[in-house]
Design a protein around this motif. Structure first.
Motif, mmCIF file in Angstrom:
data_model
loop_
_atom_site.group_PDB
_atom_site.id
_atom_site.type_symbol
_atom_site.label_atom_id
_atom_site.label_comp_id
_atom_site.label_asym_id
_atom_site.label_seq_id
_atom_site.Cartn_x
_atom_site.Cartn_y
_atom_site.Cartn_z
ATOM 1 N N ALA A 106 0.805 -1.303 0.178
ATOM 2 C CA ALA A 106 -0.020 0.073 -0.018
ATOM 3 C C ALA A 106 0.910 1.340 0.022
ATOM 4 O O ALA A 106 0.544 2.244 -0.726
ATOM 5 C CB ALA A 106 -1.135 -0.106 1.379
ATOM 6 N N ARG A 107 1.832 1.291 0.800
ATOM 7 C CA ARG A 107 3.138 2.270 0.659
ATOM 8 C C ARG A 107 3.290 2.907 -0.696
ATOM 9 O O ARG A 107 3.402 3.822 -1.024
ATOM 10 C CB ARG A 107 4.106 2.228 1.833
ATOM 11 N N PHE A 108 3.794 1.698 -1.279
ATOM 12 C CA PHE A 108 4.221 1.918 -2.721
ATOM 13 C C PHE A 108 3.322 2.705 -3.704
ATOM 14 O O PHE A 108 3.800 3.530 -4.419
ATOM 15 C CB PHE A 108 4.814 0.518 -3.352
ATOM 16 N N PHE A 109 2.064 2.194 -3.612
ATOM 17 C CA PHE A 109 1.135 2.911 -4.430
ATOM 18 C C PHE A 109 0.644 4.249 -3.946
ATOM 19 O O PHE A 109 -0.045 5.031 -4.639
ATOM 20 C CB PHE A 109 0.148 2.075 -4.647
ATOM 21 N N THR A 110 1.022 4.585 -2.592
ATOM 22 C CA THR A 110 0.266 5.922 -2.115
ATOM 23 C C THR A 110 1.641 6.887 -1.675
ATOM 24 O O THR A 110 1.203 7.986 -1.591
ATOM 25 C CB THR A 110 -0.392 5.688 -0.948
ATOM 26 N N ARG A 111 2.891 6.351 -2.040
ATOM 27 C CA ARG A 111 3.958 7.185 -1.615
ATOM 28 C C ARG A 111 3.863 8.773 -2.174
ATOM 29 O O ARG A 111 4.191 9.458 -1.403
ATOM 30 C CB ARG A 111 5.414 6.313 -1.842
ATOM 31 N N PHE A 112 3.721 8.663 -3.402
ATOM 32 C CA PHE A 112 3.845 10.066 -4.075
ATOM 33 C C PHE A 112 2.533 10.767 -4.298
ATOM 34 O O PHE A 112 2.260 11.736 -4.829
ATOM 35 C CB PHE A 112 4.492 9.914 -5.346
ATOM 36 N N SER A 113 1.424 10.151 -3.561
ATOM 37 C CA SER A 113 0.138 10.721 -3.849
ATOM 38 C C SER A 113 -0.461 11.180 -2.602
ATOM 39 O O SER A 113 -1.614 11.616 -2.585
ATOM 40 C CB SER A 113 -0.858 10.020 -4.789
ATOM 41 N N ARG A 114 0.324 11.099 -1.387
ATOM 42 C CA ARG A 114 -0.146 11.221 -0.018
ATOM 43 C C ARG A 114 -0.539 12.885 -0.124
ATOM 44 O O ARG A 114 0.313 13.649 -0.302
ATOM 45 C CB ARG A 114 0.832 10.923 0.950
ATOM 46 N N ARG A 115 -1.912 13.121 0.609
ATOM 47 C CA ARG A 115 -2.022 14.469 0.789
ATOM 48 C C ARG A 115 -2.118 14.936 2.295
ATOM 49 O O ARG A 115 -1.957 13.945 3.129
ATOM 50 C CB ARG A 115 -3.637 14.764 0.278
ATOM 51 N N PRO A 116 -1.463 16.097 2.591
ATOM 52 C CA PRO A 116 -1.259 16.247 3.911
ATOM 53 C C PRO A 116 -2.544 16.672 4.724
ATOM 54 O O PRO A 116 -3.594 16.781 4.252
ATOM 55 C CB PRO A 116 -0.540 17.706 3.872
ATOM 56 N N SER A 117 -2.431 16.222 6.008
ATOM 57 C CA SER A 117 -3.642 15.975 6.764
ATOM 58 C C SER A 117 -3.923 17.488 7.353
ATOM 59 O O SER A 117 -3.226 18.277 7.271
ATOM 60 C CB SER A 117 -3.353 15.417 8.009
#
Length: 475
Positions: A106-117
């Motif tokens: 899951a981290r691999f696919f979300t690493r570059f698309s995370r939005r700040p809280s």
């Protein structure tokens, strides 16, 4: 440690309520009219998962309104995408010490698309007529002072960028502008100190400083002439935040051999006057700072190291692990000599510090208020209020068995004399958990004597929060 005594302070409060009139014991000053606004975490569980750290809980606003000797109360969650996700059972946004992605896949696919809280659970300030909740991401959330209804994220009308900021902007003692800094992560990162007019949302860059490995700084200091960044030796390689898969704060490393560097920036032209080397220590909160001839005097709630961050993980708090405490400490920076002198202001522990801010922010002062611990062994949580005379070291304290106070907010009496004579003429307000009663109360102390004037009982326990402000009805 008997965690049962303060456990309710780390339990969630999921109900929103409004009470028209709280029972009041004692007598409130006739002049005390306005609202105490508080911010802090109140929801920790998301379905079968739990947020991991005290700093990760979802933001709830609290309002105590004092009017004609009566006190009303209301609380309301900050309505953000982060809170809506947690409420529905999902941790969708990264927090201070909680990663929403449990697996490497899951981290691999979300690493570059995370939005700040947008979980603005730390502090409250004003942008002109607007009240906003703040955290360490530069995404302030506006709300209505009277209803606590969320009004939405505040956008900035400028081109300044950065991923981190502080939830503790300062008011420039000379201009009234808000001053803060952004940390822009890059191959070579940059601290960007800016000012924001009190009536607007546009930010103007004052100055910047490039840095290879940025420090974690929860707050900073301001004087009449300078901004001071205390760069503690808790540092990060920015790439690790992107590549490690660890929660934000777990990418930082404690490197005491670096010592602490005090970077001093002139507020007039943004020039860096120097970077002054001091001993290694860590802090969340500055107390105050001021110019003294060719020196800068900087008062900070200092820890020996950054282990306090680990101590505030919820599993450790609930298990009763020992908690380190901060001591009020003065750092005198010689701008001409380059020397940094260190002196303890008191041996009483002090955190969540407040001063008579309207009159003494950035200038010489005498009194600081905060929470502390009667026993510095770490066998209990913060269980007393402390007033420190930073000139003499003399202290006044308030405590009751089984009671755990929050940040003390000083409110000046309208008849207070100008200058030092009237500095502590007023009251101190604190929200206190009464563990025996399983509920909380608003405590009102005479700031000069620390004698109890009144208390207003709330029908439930309010989770331990962080910061807030008092706003008069006329403001």
């Amino acid at each position: 440690m008997n965690t049962q005594s303060f456990a309710a302070g780390f339990h969630g409060l999921h109900d929103e309520t409004a009470v028209e009139e709280l029972p009041v014991k004692g007598t409130l000053p006739d002049w005390l009219e306005g609202s105490l606004l508080r911010n802090g975490p109140a929801r920790y569980d998301a379905g079968e998962r739990s947020l991991r750290h005290w700093f990760d809980g979802q933001a709830m606003l609290h309002r105590f309104t004092i009017d004609g000797g009566r006190v009303s109360y209301a609380n309301r969650f900050l309505d953000t995408a982060a809170h809506r996700a947690v409420e529905s059972g999902t941790i969708a946004y990264p927090e201070f010490a909680t990663d929403p992605c449990r697996s490497l896949f899951a981290r691999f696919f979300t690493r570059f698309s995370r939005r700040p809280s947008v979980n603005a659970n730390v502090n409250i300030t004003r942008f002109g007529d607007r009240f906003v909740a703040l955290t360490e991401t530069p995404i302030p959330v506006a709300f209505d002072r009277d209803t606590l209804a969320t009004a939405g994220v505040v956008g900035y009308e400028d081109g300044l960028s950065g991923q981190l900021t502080t939830a503790h902007p300062h008011q420039d003692p000379s201009t009234g502008d808000l001053v803060n800094y952004l940390l822009h992560f890059s191959r070579t990162s940059e601290y960007r100190v800016y000012r924001q007019k009190a009536t607007g949302t546009g930010r103007e860059l004052i100055g910047s400083r490039r840095i290879a490995r940025p420090s974690y700084m929860h707050s900073f200091a301001i004087t009449g002439r300078y901004a001071v960044l205390a760069e503690f030796p808790l540092v990060v390689n920015p790439l690790s935040i992107v590549l490690s898969g660890r929660p934000f704060i777990e990418n930082y490393r404690w490197e005491p051999e670096r010592g602490t560097r005090f970077t001093v920036m002139d507020l007039r032209d943004g020039s860096v006057c120097g970077a002054y080397e001091g001993p290694a220590f860590f802090a969340f909160h500055h107390i105050n700072a001021f110019d003294d001839g060719d020196d800068i005097v900087l008062d900070i709630c200092s820890y020996e190291d950054a282990s306090v961050i680990d101590a505030l993980y919820l599993d450790r708090l609930r298990a009763g692990d020992a908690i380190p405490f901060a001591l009020p400490t003065r750092y005198r920076i010689g701008l001409g000599t380059g020397d940094v002198e260190v002196r303890r202001l008191s041996e009483e522990s002090l955190e969540l510090p407040r001063i008579a801010y309207d009159r003494h922010n950035g200038v010489d002062y005498r009194y600081a208020y905060g929470v502390g611990a009667r026993d510095r062994s770490g066998d209990d949580f913060l269980n007393q209020l402390v007033k420190v005379d930073v000139t003499t070291g003399r202290t006044l304290k308030w405590s009751e068995d089984g009671c755990y106070p929050g940040e003390p907010v000083f409110v000046s009496a309208p008849t207070a004399a100008p200058g030092a004579e009237g500095e502590d003429d007023g009251v101190v307000l604190s929200v206190v958990l009464d563990s025996a009663a399983g509920s909380s109360f608003l405590l009102v102390l005479d700031a000069r004597t620390f004698e109890v004037l009144a208390r207003a009982d709330v029908p439930h326990a309010i989770p331990f929060g962080f910061h807030g402000l008092f706003t008069r009805h006329t403001s």
